[in-house]
Design a protein around this motif. Structure first.
Motif, mmCIF file in Angstrom:
data_model
loop_
_atom_site.group_PDB
_atom_site.id
_atom_site.type_symbol
_atom_site.label_atom_id
_atom_site.label_comp_id
_atom_site.label_asym_id
_atom_site.label_seq_id
_atom_site.Cartn_x
_atom_site.Cartn_y
_atom_site.Cartn_z
ATOM 1 N N TYR A 1 0.577 -1.608 0.028
ATOM 2 C CA TYR A 1 -0.112 -0.157 -0.040
ATOM 3 C C TYR A 1 0.949 1.048 -0.059
ATOM 4 O O TYR A 1 0.188 1.940 -0.774
ATOM 5 N N VAL A 2 2.123 0.975 0.730
ATOM 6 C CA VAL A 2 2.855 2.032 0.658
ATOM 7 C C VAL A 2 3.257 2.334 -0.563
ATOM 8 O O VAL A 2 3.391 3.920 -1.447
ATOM 9 N N LEU A 3 3.631 1.418 -1.545
ATOM 10 C CA LEU A 3 3.826 1.845 -2.840
ATOM 11 C C LEU A 3 3.241 2.651 -3.824
ATOM 12 O O LEU A 3 3.756 2.917 -4.393
ATOM 13 N N ALA A 4 2.029 1.735 -2.937
ATOM 14 C CA ALA A 4 1.099 2.359 -4.434
ATOM 15 C C ALA A 4 1.049 3.765 -4.282
ATOM 16 O O ALA A 4 0.549 4.789 -5.070
ATOM 17 N N VAL A 5 1.089 4.334 -2.902
ATOM 18 C CA VAL A 5 0.360 6.354 -2.618
ATOM 19 C C VAL A 5 1.858 7.022 -3.017
ATOM 20 O O VAL A 5 1.469 7.284 -3.354
ATOM 21 N N ALA A 6 3.090 5.872 -2.603
ATOM 22 C CA ALA A 6 4.835 6.708 -3.492
ATOM 23 C C ALA A 6 4.223 7.365 -5.080
ATOM 24 O O ALA A 6 4.460 8.273 -5.336
ATOM 25 N N GLU A 7 3.633 6.008 -5.450
ATOM 26 C CA GLU A 7 3.809 6.144 -6.572
ATOM 27 C C GLU A 7 2.895 7.099 -7.114
ATOM 28 O O GLU A 7 2.668 7.446 -8.743
ATOM 29 N N HIS A 8 1.543 7.380 -7.284
ATOM 30 C CA HIS A 8 0.498 7.477 -7.117
ATOM 31 C C HIS A 8 -0.435 8.779 -6.682
ATOM 32 O O HIS A 8 -0.718 9.485 -7.300
ATOM 33 N N LYS A 9 0.623 9.036 -5.233
ATOM 34 C CA LYS A 9 0.854 10.574 -4.624
ATOM 35 C C LYS A 9 -0.891 10.945 -4.472
ATOM 36 O O LYS A 9 -0.781 12.258 -4.106
ATOM 37 N N ILE B 1 9.486 1.205 -19.354
ATOM 38 C CA ILE B 1 11.218 1.286 -18.756
ATOM 39 C C ILE B 1 10.385 1.668 -17.205
ATOM 40 O O ILE B 1 10.769 1.015 -16.274
ATOM 41 N N LYS B 2 9.584 2.377 -17.247
ATOM 42 C CA LYS B 2 8.729 2.813 -16.289
ATOM 43 C C LYS B 2 7.944 2.549 -15.084
ATOM 44 O O LYS B 2 8.215 1.737 -13.917
ATOM 45 N N LYS B 3 7.420 1.623 -16.307
ATOM 46 C CA LYS B 3 6.043 -0.161 -15.682
ATOM 47 C C LYS B 3 7.221 -0.496 -15.377
ATOM 48 O O LYS B 3 6.519 -1.688 -14.562
ATOM 49 N N LEU B 4 8.631 -1.120 -15.846
ATOM 50 C CA LEU B 4 9.177 -2.548 -15.193
ATOM 51 C C LEU B 4 10.152 -2.129 -13.801
ATOM 52 O O LEU B 4 9.978 -2.897 -12.812
ATOM 53 N N LYS B 5 10.125 -0.709 -14.379
ATOM 54 C CA LYS B 5 11.357 -0.261 -12.865
ATOM 55 C C LYS B 5 10.198 -0.657 -11.281
ATOM 56 O O LYS B 5 10.217 -0.809 -10.514
ATOM 57 N N ASN B 6 8.314 0.125 -11.888
ATOM 58 C CA ASN B 6 7.723 0.150 -11.050
ATOM 59 C C ASN B 6 6.710 -1.204 -10.954
ATOM 60 O O ASN B 6 5.729 -1.077 -9.617
ATOM 61 N N GLY B 7 7.091 -2.160 -11.019
ATOM 62 C CA GLY B 7 6.398 -3.721 -11.289
ATOM 63 C C GLY B 7 5.120 -3.660 -11.966
ATOM 64 O O GLY B 7 4.559 -4.635 -11.293
ATOM 65 N N HIS B 8 4.918 -2.872 -12.551
ATOM 66 C CA HIS B 8 3.824 -3.251 -13.546
ATOM 67 C C HIS B 8 3.789 -3.726 -14.201
ATOM 68 O O HIS B 8 2.269 -4.130 -15.493
ATOM 69 N N LEU B 9 5.112 -4.095 -14.824
ATOM 70 C CA LEU B 9 5.528 -5.187 -16.128
ATOM 71 C C LEU B 9 5.847 -6.438 -15.970
ATOM 72 O O LEU B 9 6.916 -5.906 -14.779
ATOM 73 N N ASP B 10 6.301 -7.920 -16.152
ATOM 74 C CA ASP B 10 6.956 -8.681 -16.304
ATOM 75 C C ASP B 10 7.700 -8.554 -16.728
ATOM 76 O O ASP B 10 9.547 -8.812 -16.366
#
Length: 313
Positions: A8-16, A133-142
């Motif tokens: 949850y912390v990671l989600a808020v950090a990403e979406h602000k 690249i952004k999605k890979l680093k944020n874990g949104h793509l495998d």
């Protein structure tokens, strides 16, 4: 402290934004907020500065988020270890593909892959290289399929194939009489390319910079699709360059307008890219083997000169 709280912390950090983060995590906003509050109370610190709009990480919050990414990734690795031990290849697997590769490569391997690995739920999306690249680093793509080398930190690249560039020239062009051509045979004032934002365009620019007559102002950036560029060339408005696999589906009349380059043939490197944490590596390897198998028969070129998608300075 729980993995869910860190997620949850990671989600808020990403979406602000707490509401948006809750939507992405498929929980209610009060549930997400409560769990993050519990974690902050346990640690006796504030992870987020809620007085800011958008919400910002505190100084200690930045360090916690960095560590949380490692913990969440390593937790995911446990399931990978179990799946590999059992020989199980299945579950959701998210793949990004750049627009200049998607329409030609996907039909070549998709049926083969889903037939061989029916338990894998492929989620495929078309993205620009920057978004991938952004999605890979944020874990949104495998993993993803893109033109390389990218030289990005924390991203690995496995080369799938090398795809030559092919010139598509209008009727009555002087090079139509030649068996093979050089870049110097093309008129730099009449090259039709994709719009900005396509790494294929950068590859072509890199290729043409080797020509002593190169000038950025020569290029007409006309369209976002190869189909439109082909139609413009058919109207006599210029010459365009196509990826080799895209030429396979042209009609016989249009194939007569294709001119291949002499050796070493300029080409782009196409790779499977994925995070260095190697989560779901068993599925990544299965995808690599499937794609390599079908492309090997379609591209028989070996003497190629790789053109990086990154602009050379």
């Amino acid at each position: 402290m729980t993995i869910t709280q860190l997620y949850y912390v990671l989600a808020v950090a990403e979406h602000k934004n707490f509401t948006l983060a809750a939507e992405k995590c498929f929980v209610t906003q009060p549930t997400l907020s409560m769990q993050i509050q519990k974690l902050e109370d346990e640690l006796d610190i504030l992870i987020f500065d809620r007085s800011k709009k958008p919400i910002l990480l505190t100084e200690i919050g930045e360090k916690i988020v960095k560590q949380a990414k490692n913990i969440v990734n390593e937790a995911g690795r446990i399931k990978d270890i179990v799946d590999q031990q059992k020989g199980y290849i299945g579950g959701e697997f998210k793949v990004g593909i750049i627009p200049t590769i998607m329409p030609t490569l996907l039909p070549m391997f998709l049926n083969n892959f889903i037939s061989k690995y029916p338990k894998v739920n492929l989620v495929i999306e078309e993205n620009t290289t920057e978004d991938i690249i952004k999605k890979l680093k944020n874990g949104h793509l495998d993993c993803a399929i893109a033109a390389t080398p990218l030289e990005e930190d924390n991203i690995k690249e496995i080369v799938l194939y090398y795809e030559p560039f092919v010139a598509y020239v209008p009727d009555n062009h002087s090079v139509l009489e030649k068996a093979e051509i050089e870049i110097s045979d093309l008129d730099m004032d009449n090259i039709l390319l994709l719009q900005d934002g396509h790494c294929f365009r950068n590859g072509i620019l890199n290729l043409c910079k080797n020509n002593k007559f190169f000038n950025d102002n020569h290029f007409q950036l006309e369209s976002g699709s190869f189909e439109t560029l082909i139609k413009l060339a058919d109207e006599g408005l210029g010459t365009t360059l196509l990826p080799y696999l895209h030429t396979l589906d042209l009609n016989e009349k249009n194939k007569l307008k294709l001119k291949h380059f002499s050796n070493p043939k300029p080409a782009r490197e196409v790779s499977l890219i994925y995070p260095k944490n190697e989560l779901k590596i068993h599925i990544i390897n299965a995808l690599r083997d499937t794609i390599s198998g079908v492309v090997r028969g379609a591209i028989a070129f070996h003497d190629v000169e790789i053109i990086s998608p990154k602009s050379k300075k």
